[in-house]
Design a protein around this motif. Structure first.
Motif, mmCIF file in Angstrom:
data_model
loop_
_atom_site.group_PDB
_atom_site.id
_atom_site.type_symbol
_atom_site.label_atom_id
_atom_site.label_comp_id
_atom_site.label_asym_id
_atom_site.label_seq_id
_atom_site.Cartn_x
_atom_site.Cartn_y
_atom_site.Cartn_z
ATOM 1 N N PRO A 142 72.948 72.665 -84.741
ATOM 2 C CA PRO A 142 72.522 71.769 -85.823
ATOM 3 C C PRO A 142 72.944 70.318 -85.629
ATOM 4 O O PRO A 142 72.191 69.405 -85.998
ATOM 5 C CB PRO A 142 73.182 72.382 -87.065
ATOM 6 C CG PRO A 142 73.330 73.833 -86.735
ATOM 7 C CD PRO A 142 73.634 73.873 -85.262
ATOM 8 N N TYR B 225 74.773 72.360 -93.458
ATOM 9 C CA TYR B 225 74.004 73.196 -92.526
ATOM 10 C C TYR B 225 74.770 74.461 -92.146
ATOM 11 O O TYR B 225 74.474 75.078 -91.120
ATOM 12 C CB TYR B 225 73.662 72.391 -91.262
ATOM 13 C CG TYR B 225 72.660 71.280 -91.522
ATOM 14 C CD1 TYR B 225 71.297 71.482 -91.318
ATOM 15 C CD2 TYR B 225 73.079 70.033 -91.986
ATOM 16 C CE1 TYR B 225 70.378 70.473 -91.560
ATOM 17 C CE2 TYR B 225 72.169 69.021 -92.242
ATOM 18 C CZ TYR B 225 70.827 69.246 -92.029
ATOM 19 O OH TYR B 225 69.913 68.234 -92.288
ATOM 20 N N PRO C 26 66.973 72.603 -92.633
ATOM 21 C CA PRO C 26 67.661 73.687 -91.909
ATOM 22 C C PRO C 26 66.685 74.774 -91.457
ATOM 23 O O PRO C 26 65.647 74.997 -92.076
ATOM 24 C CB PRO C 26 68.652 74.227 -92.956
ATOM 25 C CG PRO C 26 68.853 73.104 -93.918
ATOM 26 C CD PRO C 26 67.552 72.367 -93.968
ATOM 27 N N PHE C 27 67.046 75.443 -90.384
ATOM 28 C CA PHE C 27 66.193 76.513 -89.860
ATOM 29 C C PHE C 27 65.937 77.589 -90.914
ATOM 30 O O PHE C 27 64.814 78.085 -91.041
ATOM 31 C CB PHE C 27 66.839 77.156 -88.624
ATOM 32 C CG PHE C 27 67.122 76.196 -87.506
ATOM 33 C CD1 PHE C 27 66.134 75.374 -87.002
ATOM 34 C CD2 PHE C 27 68.393 76.113 -86.939
ATOM 35 C CE1 PHE C 27 66.389 74.490 -85.965
ATOM 36 C CE2 PHE C 27 68.657 75.236 -85.903
ATOM 37 C CZ PHE C 27 67.662 74.417 -85.413
ATOM 38 N N TRP C 28 66.996 77.970 -91.635
ATOM 39 C CA TRP C 28 66.859 79.069 -92.588
ATOM 40 C C TRP C 28 65.849 78.739 -93.683
ATOM 41 O O TRP C 28 65.125 79.631 -94.161
ATOM 42 C CB TRP C 28 68.214 79.424 -93.213
ATOM 43 C CG TRP C 28 68.811 78.357 -94.091
ATOM 44 C CD1 TRP C 28 69.687 77.389 -93.717
ATOM 45 C CD2 TRP C 28 68.576 78.169 -95.485
ATOM 46 N NE1 TRP C 28 70.017 76.590 -94.788
ATOM 47 C CE2 TRP C 28 69.356 77.051 -95.890
ATOM 48 C CE3 TRP C 28 67.806 78.823 -96.446
ATOM 49 C CZ2 TRP C 28 69.376 76.577 -97.210
ATOM 50 C CZ3 TRP C 28 67.821 78.359 -97.756
ATOM 51 C CH2 TRP C 28 68.600 77.256 -98.127
ATOM 52 N N ASP D 84 72.912 77.698 -91.085
ATOM 53 C CA ASP D 84 72.354 77.681 -89.729
ATOM 54 C C ASP D 84 73.431 77.996 -88.693
ATOM 55 O O ASP D 84 73.182 78.719 -87.712
ATOM 56 C CB ASP D 84 71.740 76.306 -89.428
ATOM 57 C CG ASP D 84 70.318 76.172 -89.959
ATOM 58 O OD1 ASP D 84 69.788 77.178 -90.487
ATOM 59 O OD2 ASP D 84 69.753 75.073 -89.861
ATOM 60 N N VAL E 267 65.795 77.530 -81.807
ATOM 61 C CA VAL E 267 66.860 76.836 -82.522
ATOM 62 C C VAL E 267 67.730 76.062 -81.529
ATOM 63 O O VAL E 267 67.592 76.208 -80.314
ATOM 64 C CB VAL E 267 67.721 77.820 -83.340
ATOM 65 C CG1 VAL E 267 66.871 78.554 -84.370
ATOM 66 C CG2 VAL E 267 68.436 78.820 -82.421
#
Length: 534
Positions: free
Chosen positions: A352, A505, A430-432, A508, A349
């Motif tokens: 953001p 975001y 987004p990462f999630w 994140d 990661v």
């Protein structure tokens, strides 16, 4: 493709079903002559809009196919000497019907409505072939009573994901006694029949706060490696705790196994994210399998450094889909879960805001951004059209950074779950949402801001011998990095834009401990931002 060929292909696979559908309801005596097993197959084999078209064909053909015009000359064109038999004789004189193509019927149709009906049927059938391939009607996905049906290959959103899964699976139809499978672009993929363990809504893997790292067996490492691992384990544990705390109240998301790279040789499962060292680690995984080491097409009369670059260039096949081919997923759901529980589950990661800037620089200020299939150039033009006033002094052919950010803010304002993000957004999901963070219990969380130390930890932990020889090769923009360039770009945004972008975001930020502290003072109206924070 010639009409005759289409006709022959159609007759070969759907002959009796088509005849059955064309028989008038007033002739039930004809139906027993057809195999009973084929009579109900038409709805499963053809799209729902074809039966009405066949009805029109039957109606028009009954008036025109036996017309006297079939044996005459008109406009200098010779007509067939023998017309196809009337439809009432189809079952009895089927060999005669076989000797006439649909095109012959078209030539015999003097009634305009009949010609239109025949043409419509052909067009609809060609559309059906294009959309569904040419597979046999029986080669359809089996109906499974599962919470989720998945082929053995993984879903495809973009070029970070597994190949050959972009097509929509065939329509389900029951078949007994066979292993469940699906046909995608005329290829068969077997399905996992094990019900997902997440049907009750619980996480796939319960958050363990990197428990496996806490009880790591250091005996197989040399003293230097042991010392480094022991000094970095606490960092990974703290990051895992942060994720567990944030996941107490996650956004809505359908539980799914992300598009992992499954390195079962080193017990490493990695979830790639765009604009976060994804290409770098794709290359690293190719290095682990000695990709292109023996490729005779790579010149030998060049420097070792240049040869190394060519080995892992797209020109010689080093593309993302090759990584997924080298590291396929386990065959069944249960096997996947077993591998996950016994592996280092890795995610990389970064902040953001710097990730969004990296995506902007890579996709929004190039004439031909890759991958071409995502049509980023069209998106650039759309953003300019929507967000640049006609009297603006800006003349750039590319969107400005504030225009791009405003597009993200507006376009994603109604996204309430991970599926909406993955379906509608490509390089800045987004990462999630991309990696299903709250269900996967990632125990090796690497950050771009500390990449050198984190890479060394993973490489040492998993004994990736091939990667110990050289430093990581960063394949980002060759000029100033996005982290260093961020202040210059974010000074162009208002406080409102920063806060709105942060809101999109926010999860994140919460998951990985990032803040806005370094960015809000950069806003164009920074002195006035305090009242918005309340």
């Amino acid at each position: 493709m010639p009409f005759e060929s289409i006709h022959e292909s159609y007759i070969n696979s759907h002959r009796l079903s088509l005849v059955s559908s064309l028989l008038p309801s007033s002739h039930p005596s004809l139906r027993p002559s057809l195999p009973a097993s084929l009579l109900p197959s038409l709805p499963a084999a053809l799209p729902p809009y074809l039966p009405p078209a066949l009805g029109w064909l039957r109606l028009g053909a009954s008036f025109s196919l036996s017309s006297r015009q079939c044996g005459s000359r008109r406009d200098g064109m010779r007509r067939p000497a023998l017309a196809p038999p009337p439809f009432r004789d189809l079952a009895c004189n089927y060999s005669q019907w076989e000797s006439h193509s649909i095109v012959s019927g078209m030539r015999c149709a003097t009634d305009k409505a009949s010609r239109v009906a025949l043409t419509l049927l052909l067009v609809l059938f060609m559309v059906y072939l294009v959309r569904n391939g040419s597979e046999d009607p029986a080669a359809k996905t089996l109906q499974l009573n599962l919470a989720e049906e998945k082929p053995a290959v993984q879903d495809n959103n973009d070029d970070l994901e597994s190949p050959d899964t972009t097509a929509r699976p065939s329509r389900p139809t029951p078949m007994a006694g066979l292993r469940p499978y699906t046909v995608i672009k005329n290829k068969v993929y077997y399905l996992d029949v094990t019900p997902p363990p997440t049907a009750n809504g619980e996480a796939m893997l319960e958050h363990s706060e990197a428990k496996a790292l806490k009880h790591l067996n250091y005996s197989k490492y040399n003293p230097e490696e042991r010392q480094y691992l022991q000094g970095h384990v606490d960092v990974m544990v703290e990051r895992a705790k942060q994720v567990k705390h944030a996941c107490v109240n996650p956004p809505p998301s359908r539980h799914r196994i992300p598009n992992f790279v499954w390195d079962t040789n080193h017990n490493v499962i990695w979830c790639p994210n765009y604009k976060v060292a994804s290409t770098t680690w794709m290359i690293n995984f190719l290095k682990l399998v000695h990709f292109n080491d023996d490729n005779p097409n790579i010149p030998t009369d060049i420097t070792p450094e240049r040869r190394e670059q060519l080995k892992y260039s797209a020109r010689f096949g080093a593309k993302h889909y090759e990584v997924y081919k080298k590291y396929p997923s386990p065959a069944t759901w249960q096997e996947k879960m077993d591998v996950l529980r016994n592996s280092a589950r890795v995610i990389i990661v970064r902040h953001p805001f710097t990730r969004i800037l990296s995506a902007y620089r890579d996709k929004m200020i190039k004439l031909k951004p890759l991958p071409a299939k995502f049509k980023f150039r069209e998106l650039q033009k759309k953003i300019i059209k929507e967000y640049r006033p006609r009297d603006s002094p800006e003349t750039s052919p590319f969107p400005t950074f504030p225009e791009f950010v405003q597009h993200i803010i507006d376009f994603t304002k109604d996204f309430i779950n991970a599926e909406a993000w993955r379906k509608n957004v490509k390089c800045w999901v987004p990462f999630w949402a991309q990696c299903n963070v709250c269900s996967m219990d990632y125990n090796v969380i690497m950050k771009l801001e500390t990449m050198s130390a984190d890479e060394r930890f993973l490489i040492t932990l998993s004994d990736m011998e091939e990667l110990k020889k050289t430093e990581g090769e960063w394949r980002h923009l060759r000029n100033v990095s996005s982290t260093e360039a961020a202040p210059d770009f974010y000074r162009q945004l208002t406080t409102r834009q920063m806060l709105d972008l942060h809101q999109r975001y926010k999860f994140d930020f919460d998951l990985f401990g990032y803040t806005l502290d370094a960015y809000l003072p950069l806003a164009t109206d920074a002195p006035a931002h305090s009242h918005l924070l309340s």
